[in-house]
Design an enzyme around this catalytic site. Structure first.
Site, PDB file in Angstrom:
ATOM      1  CG  HIS A 186       9.079  17.530 -44.808  1.00 16.05           C
ATOM      2  ND1 HIS A 186       8.256  17.788 -43.744  1.00 16.05           N
ATOM      3  CD2 HIS A 186       9.716  18.695 -45.085  1.00 16.05           C
ATOM      4  CE1 HIS A 186       8.369  19.053 -43.391  1.00 16.05           C
ATOM      5  NE2 HIS A 186       9.253  19.629 -44.187  1.00 16.05           N
TER       6      HIS A 186
ATOM      7  CB  THR B 184      19.418  -2.167 -58.308  1.00 14.51           C
ATOM      8  OG1 THR B 184      18.538  -2.025 -59.425  1.00 14.51           O
ATOM      9  CG2 THR B 184      19.040  -3.394 -57.487  1.00 14.51           C
TER      10      THR B 184
END
Length: 186
Positions: free
Chosen positions: A73, A133
């Site tokens: 999903h 990050t």
């Protein structure tokens, strides 16, 4: 039910689930595994050591490199960029593959960049153009460069409303509890 593979697609794996649609100019390498009821849109490239769950949408222009694992999903917006090597050098065949995991129900906005080795949590929302990050917690909305936490969201992607005693609620009445910076369904 069957799968639908456009005639211009190059599919070099037998691991394509039932009901999955693969559109024009897609290239999937041997060893990739794609679940049931997925939608892989035009101009996508999927490398060999990639796992994609069930009911996943991969919009146009996405390249998914070895080591990326995508749960059920998940929505991947157009132009999302994945990486799998923190020290890339041309011709380096012995690079340190970093595995990346996109958890169930997460959504990655258009043109987001995902650093190798991160985990994007369950039902998390990554805003378009964001540079991820570091790990994204479950139910977190992040965006920016670098992407930072902006709000908690429910399974439907809408911002949660703060209540009393660390309880957050959604417009549809679902409740969540926050403990030490982690949100879980109540």
């Amino acid at each position: 039910m069957g799968k639908k593979i456009h005639p211009s697609a190059i599919v070099e794996t037998d691991h394509i689930g039932e009901g999955t649609r693969i559109w024009a100019f897609v290239h999937i390498l041997p060893g990739a595994a794609i679940g049931n009821e997925c939608n892989i849109c035009d101009h996508c490239f999927i490398e060999g050591n990639v796992r994609i769950g069930n009911h996943v949408t991969v919009k146009s222009g996405v390249h998914i490199w070895s080591g990326v694992n995508i749960a059920d999903h998940v929505f991947i917006g157009p132009g999302v960029a994945f990486t799998n090597d923190l020290l890339p050098r041309s011709g380096n065949k012995n690079f340190d593959l970093k595995e990346t995991f996109i958890a169930e129900g997460a959504s990655l906005g258009a043109n987001a960049s995902i650093r190798a080795g991160v985990r994007v949590g369950k039902y998390a929302m990554v805003g378009m153009g964001s540079v991820v990050t570091r790990d994204v917690p479950d139910f977190a909305m992040v965006f920016g460069n670098p992407a930072v936490f902006r709000a908690w969201v429910g399974r439907d992607g809408k911002k949660l409303i703060p209540g009393s005693d660390r309880v957050w609620t959604s417009e549809n009445g679902e409740s969540y509890i926050e403990t030490d910076g982690v949100l879980r369904p109540k």
